[in-house]
Design a protein around this motif. Sequence first.
Motif, PDB file in Angstrom:
ATOM      1  N   ALA A  31      45.991  87.630  54.309  1.00  0.00           N
ATOM      2  CA  ALA A  31      45.584  88.214  53.035  1.00  0.00           C
ATOM      3  C   ALA A  31      45.135  89.667  53.213  1.00  0.00           C
ATOM      4  CB  ALA A  31      44.455  87.384  52.426  1.00  0.00           C
ATOM      5  N   MET A  32      44.444  89.913  54.332  1.00  0.00           N
ATOM      6  CA  MET A  32      43.982  91.270  54.630  1.00  0.00           C
ATOM      7  C   MET A  32      45.174  92.225  54.771  1.00  0.00           C
ATOM      8  SD  MET A  32      41.353  93.045  55.235  1.00  0.00           S
ATOM      9  CE  MET A  32      41.732  94.769  55.282  1.00  0.00           C
ATOM     10  N   ALA A  33      46.208  91.789  55.483  1.00  0.00           N
ATOM     11  CA  ALA A  33      47.414  92.599  55.625  1.00  0.00           C
ATOM     12  C   ALA A  33      48.068  92.797  54.264  1.00  0.00           C
ATOM     13  CB  ALA A  33      48.380  91.924  56.591  1.00  0.00           C
ATOM     14  N   GLY A  34      48.044  91.742  53.429  1.00  0.00           N
ATOM     15  CA  GLY A  34      48.590  91.846  52.085  1.00  0.00           C
ATOM     16  C   GLY A  34      47.853  92.889  51.255  1.00  0.00           C
ATOM     17  N   LEU A  35      46.502  92.910  51.395  1.00  0.00           N
ATOM     18  CA  LEU A  35      45.684  93.910  50.700  1.00  0.00           C
ATOM     19  C   LEU A  35      46.134  95.316  51.084  1.00  0.00           C
ATOM     20  CD1 LEU A  35      41.750  93.837  50.683  1.00  0.00           C
ATOM     21  CD2 LEU A  35      43.018  95.936  50.776  1.00  0.00           C
ATOM     22  N   LEU A  36      46.259  95.557  52.376  1.00  0.00           N
ATOM     23  CA  LEU A  36      46.638  96.891  52.844  1.00  0.00           C
ATOM     24  C   LEU A  36      48.028  97.274  52.366  1.00  0.00           C
ATOM     25  CD1 LEU A  36      45.182  96.868  56.467  1.00  0.00           C
ATOM     26  CD2 LEU A  36      44.338  98.099  54.481  1.00  0.00           C
ATOM     27  N   LEU A  37      48.972  96.314  52.415  1.00  0.00           N
ATOM     28  CA  LEU A  37      50.339  96.603  51.971  1.00  0.00           C
ATOM     29  C   LEU A  37      50.367  96.928  50.477  1.00  0.00           C
ATOM     30  CD1 LEU A  37      52.344  93.899  53.947  1.00  0.00           C
ATOM     31  CD2 LEU A  37      52.458  96.381  54.244  1.00  0.00           C
ATOM     32  N   LEU A  38      49.606  96.152  49.693  1.00  0.00           N
ATOM     33  CA  LEU A  38      49.557  96.422  48.255  1.00  0.00           C
ATOM     34  C   LEU A  38      48.951  97.803  47.988  1.00  0.00           C
ATOM     35  CD1 LEU A  38      49.873  95.618  45.297  1.00  0.00           C
ATOM     36  CD2 LEU A  38      47.717  94.385  45.429  1.00  0.00           C
ATOM     37  N   LEU A  39      47.894  98.132  48.742  1.00  0.00           N
ATOM     38  CA  LEU A  39      47.245  99.435  48.559  1.00  0.00           C
ATOM     39  C   LEU A  39      48.222 100.566  48.884  1.00  0.00           C
ATOM     40  CD1 LEU A  39      44.616 100.862  47.852  1.00  0.00           C
ATOM     41  CD2 LEU A  39      43.984 100.783  50.262  1.00  0.00           C
ATOM     42  N   VAL A  40      48.938 100.441  49.979  1.00  0.00           N
ATOM     43  CA  VAL A  40      49.915 101.460  50.358  1.00  0.00           C
ATOM     44  C   VAL A  40      50.985 101.586  49.285  1.00  0.00           C
ATOM     45  CG1 VAL A  40      51.772 102.006  51.995  1.00  0.00           C
ATOM     46  CG2 VAL A  40      49.540 101.240  52.838  1.00  0.00           C
ATOM     47  N   TRP A  41      51.456 100.415  48.804  1.00  0.00           N
ATOM     48  CA  TRP A  41      52.495 100.422  47.783  1.00  0.00           C
ATOM     49  C   TRP A  41      52.015 101.123  46.510  1.00  0.00           C
ATOM     50  CZ3 TRP A  41      53.161  97.822  42.991  1.00  0.00           C
ATOM     51  CH2 TRP A  41      54.473  97.844  42.492  1.00  0.00           C
ATOM     52  N   LEU A  42      50.743 100.834  46.113  1.00  0.00           N
ATOM     53  CA  LEU A  42      50.183 101.479  44.920  1.00  0.00           C
ATOM     54  C   LEU A  42      50.047 102.982  45.119  1.00  0.00           C
ATOM     55  CD1 LEU A  42      47.381  98.923  43.940  1.00  0.00           C
ATOM     56  CD2 LEU A  42      49.468  99.417  42.657  1.00  0.00           C
ATOM     57  N   VAL A  52      49.778  93.227  37.481  1.00  0.00           N
ATOM     58  CA  VAL A  52      48.986  93.179  38.708  1.00  0.00           C
ATOM     59  C   VAL A  52      47.512  93.434  38.389  1.00  0.00           C
ATOM     60  CG1 VAL A  52      48.581  94.256  40.952  1.00  0.00           C
ATOM     61  CG2 VAL A  52      50.911  93.853  40.182  1.00  0.00           C
ATOM     62  N   ALA A  53      47.255  94.406  37.511  1.00  0.00           N
ATOM     63  CA  ALA A  53      45.873  94.713  37.131  1.00  0.00           C
ATOM     64  C   ALA A  53      45.207  93.505  36.471  1.00  0.00           C
ATOM     65  CB  ALA A  53      45.850  95.907  36.180  1.00  0.00           C
ATOM     66  N   THR A  54      45.953  92.837  35.565  1.00  0.00           N
ATOM     67  CA  THR A  54      45.403  91.670  34.867  1.00  0.00           C
ATOM     68  C   THR A  54      45.078  90.548  35.850  1.00  0.00           C
ATOM     69  OG1 THR A  54      46.856  92.231  33.029  1.00  0.00           O
ATOM     70  CG2 THR A  54      45.791  90.080  32.957  1.00  0.00           C
ATOM     71  N   LEU A  59      41.263  87.259  39.133  1.00  0.00           N
ATOM     72  CA  LEU A  59      40.894  86.626  40.405  1.00  0.00           C
ATOM     73  C   LEU A  59      39.576  87.158  40.942  1.00  0.00           C
ATOM     74  CD1 LEU A  59      44.271  86.278  42.295  1.00  0.00           C
ATOM     75  CD2 LEU A  59      42.679  84.456  41.713  1.00  0.00           C
ATOM     76  N   ILE A  60      39.378  88.491  40.873  1.00  0.00           N
ATOM     77  CA  ILE A  60      38.150  89.080  41.404  1.00  0.00           C
ATOM     78  C   ILE A  60      36.947  88.557  40.623  1.00  0.00           C
ATOM     79  CG2 ILE A  60      36.880  91.256  41.677  1.00  0.00           C
ATOM     80  CD1 ILE A  60      39.557  92.569  42.382  1.00  0.00           C
ATOM     81  N   GLY A  61      37.142  88.305  39.325  1.00  0.00           N
ATOM     82  CA  GLY A  61      36.069  87.736  38.524  1.00  0.00           C
ATOM     83  C   GLY A  61      35.634  86.355  38.994  1.00  0.00           C
ATOM     84  N   GLN A  62      36.532  85.660  39.688  1.00  0.00           N
ATOM     85  CA  GLN A  62      36.213  84.296  40.149  1.00  0.00           C
ATOM     86  C   GLN A  62      35.825  84.230  41.622  1.00  0.00           C
ATOM     87  OE1 GLN A  62      35.823  82.285  37.788  1.00  0.00           O
ATOM     88  NE2 GLN A  62      36.765  83.721  36.362  1.00  0.00           N
ATOM     89  N   LEU A  63      35.649  85.387  42.249  1.00  0.00           N
ATOM     90  CA  LEU A  63      35.345  85.387  43.688  1.00  0.00           C
ATOM     91  C   LEU A  63      34.120  84.537  44.022  1.00  0.00           C
ATOM     92  CD1 LEU A  63      35.976  88.969  45.116  1.00  0.00           C
ATOM     93  CD2 LEU A  63      37.003  86.812  45.814  1.00  0.00           C
ATOM     94  N   ALA A  64      33.067  84.686  43.214  1.00  0.00           N
ATOM     95  CA  ALA A  64      31.828  83.954  43.490  1.00  0.00           C
ATOM     96  C   ALA A  64      32.097  82.450  43.521  1.00  0.00           C
ATOM     97  CB  ALA A  64      30.775  84.285  42.446  1.00  0.00           C
ATOM     98  N   MET A  65      32.913  81.974  42.551  1.00  0.00           N
ATOM     99  CA  MET A  65      33.210  80.551  42.502  1.00  0.00           C
ATOM    100  C   MET A  65      34.056  80.128  43.711  1.00  0.00           C
ATOM    101  SD  MET A  65      35.735  78.219  41.492  1.00  0.00           S
ATOM    102  CE  MET A  65      36.848  79.091  40.410  1.00  0.00           C
TER     103      MET A  65
ATOM    104  N   VAL B  79      43.982  89.900  48.343  1.00  0.00           N
ATOM    105  CA  VAL B  79      45.023  90.907  48.105  1.00  0.00           C
ATOM    106  C   VAL B  79      44.662  91.725  46.860  1.00  0.00           C
ATOM    107  CG1 VAL B  79      47.469  91.276  47.655  1.00  0.00           C
ATOM    108  CG2 VAL B  79      46.755  89.427  49.169  1.00  0.00           C
ATOM    109  N   ALA B  80      44.075  91.039  45.861  1.00  0.00           N
ATOM    110  CA  ALA B  80      43.735  91.698  44.597  1.00  0.00           C
ATOM    111  C   ALA B  80      42.708  92.814  44.775  1.00  0.00           C
ATOM    112  CB  ALA B  80      43.207  90.664  43.600  1.00  0.00           C
TER     113      ALA B  80
END
Lengths: 125, 236
Positions: A31-42, A52-54, A59-65, B79-80
């Motif tokens: 997932a960490m590699a996915g984060l970096l790849l998405l960031l580079v792509w953006l 993607v924004a939606t 998902l980020i809103g549900q991180l705590a859960m 990823v998000a």
Amino acid sequence: MTLLRGFLWLLGFQLLGQAAVEWLSLPVSHAMAGLLLLLVWLLVTRRLNESVATASQALIGQLAMLIMPGVVGVFFVIDEFAGHWTAVMLALVLGTFLSVLTTLWLMQRFMPGDLVSSETQEPRP
Amino acid sequence: MSGWQASIPNGPILAIALTLAAYLGGVRLFERLGRPSWCPAVLIGALLIATGLWLLGIPYRDYQRDIVWLTLLLGPATVALAVPLYQQRQSIFALWKPILCCLPLAAALAACYAVAIAWLLGAPPAVLASLAPKSVTAPLAIGIQEQIGGSLSLMLGGLLITGVMATLFVSWLARLLGIRDPRLIGFTLGVNGHAIGTVRAFELGPTAGAFASLGMSLTGVFTALFLPLVWRLFGA
């Protein structure tokens, strides 16, 4: 539909991350590699599509859960670390105190010019 | 297991239902208590799950196995995190110099202090590995833990305590040192207190909140990239 499309994008980047990690045998999670790849792509395309924004906001809103089931384990591993609770608590409390102090001091030292400029003052709630 | 407990359904659906109910209940209770910074909603929810498991007679191991159906979402959620980082690229670029100078040192020290103190007190390597990612936001910390080992539960517990402590210490020390810049306070909250600190920063204002998410993301990415490498180098 927007949400699902965005979710598929995120899954796609996680899979890309998995492929990259396996291929280069990197010491990071998929997932960490996915984060970096998405960031580079953006950063390269300079365009954040709405789906993607939606999906990411949802998902980020549900991180705590999502992290909560892991936290439950704390109540069940107490025996495992019975002998080390003093060390653990001291390390966490004292360590956090020291690192907060260091960060404040470092930031204050490295951005002195910005600190006092009046434009940064916002009304206190 | 006998009596009424035998007729209770089990499996992934029950685990997920219990988790969602506990989360919603935790948030409700948190609001009712006046949003105390010393007791985040996650902690209340976790206590409710533990109580529920005990009442239903479900072994923690079974819950752990079943709840994977839900926590699989942590992957795409990680990823998000690229999206807020991308959205804040302007503030990152504008302040790249102080951030670049402070962040690696601050993030490294956050891990080092705790590991050093625990090591001096004679904690075994498994405990040290669980403490090292203590200032990293949970989904990334779980990724780090997969790399360096240690106990997942102890690590998440440490994360929780760290977040709460960071929130208390930042408010206290900022007052003591006369620091009022919301950018600096927010950044410090994010670097040291990950998601819990960030939630607190958004209560202080939008600027503090934005800088807290920045601090949280950067600390997470930096630590997730370097901690496994350093850990491997020292052969711990």
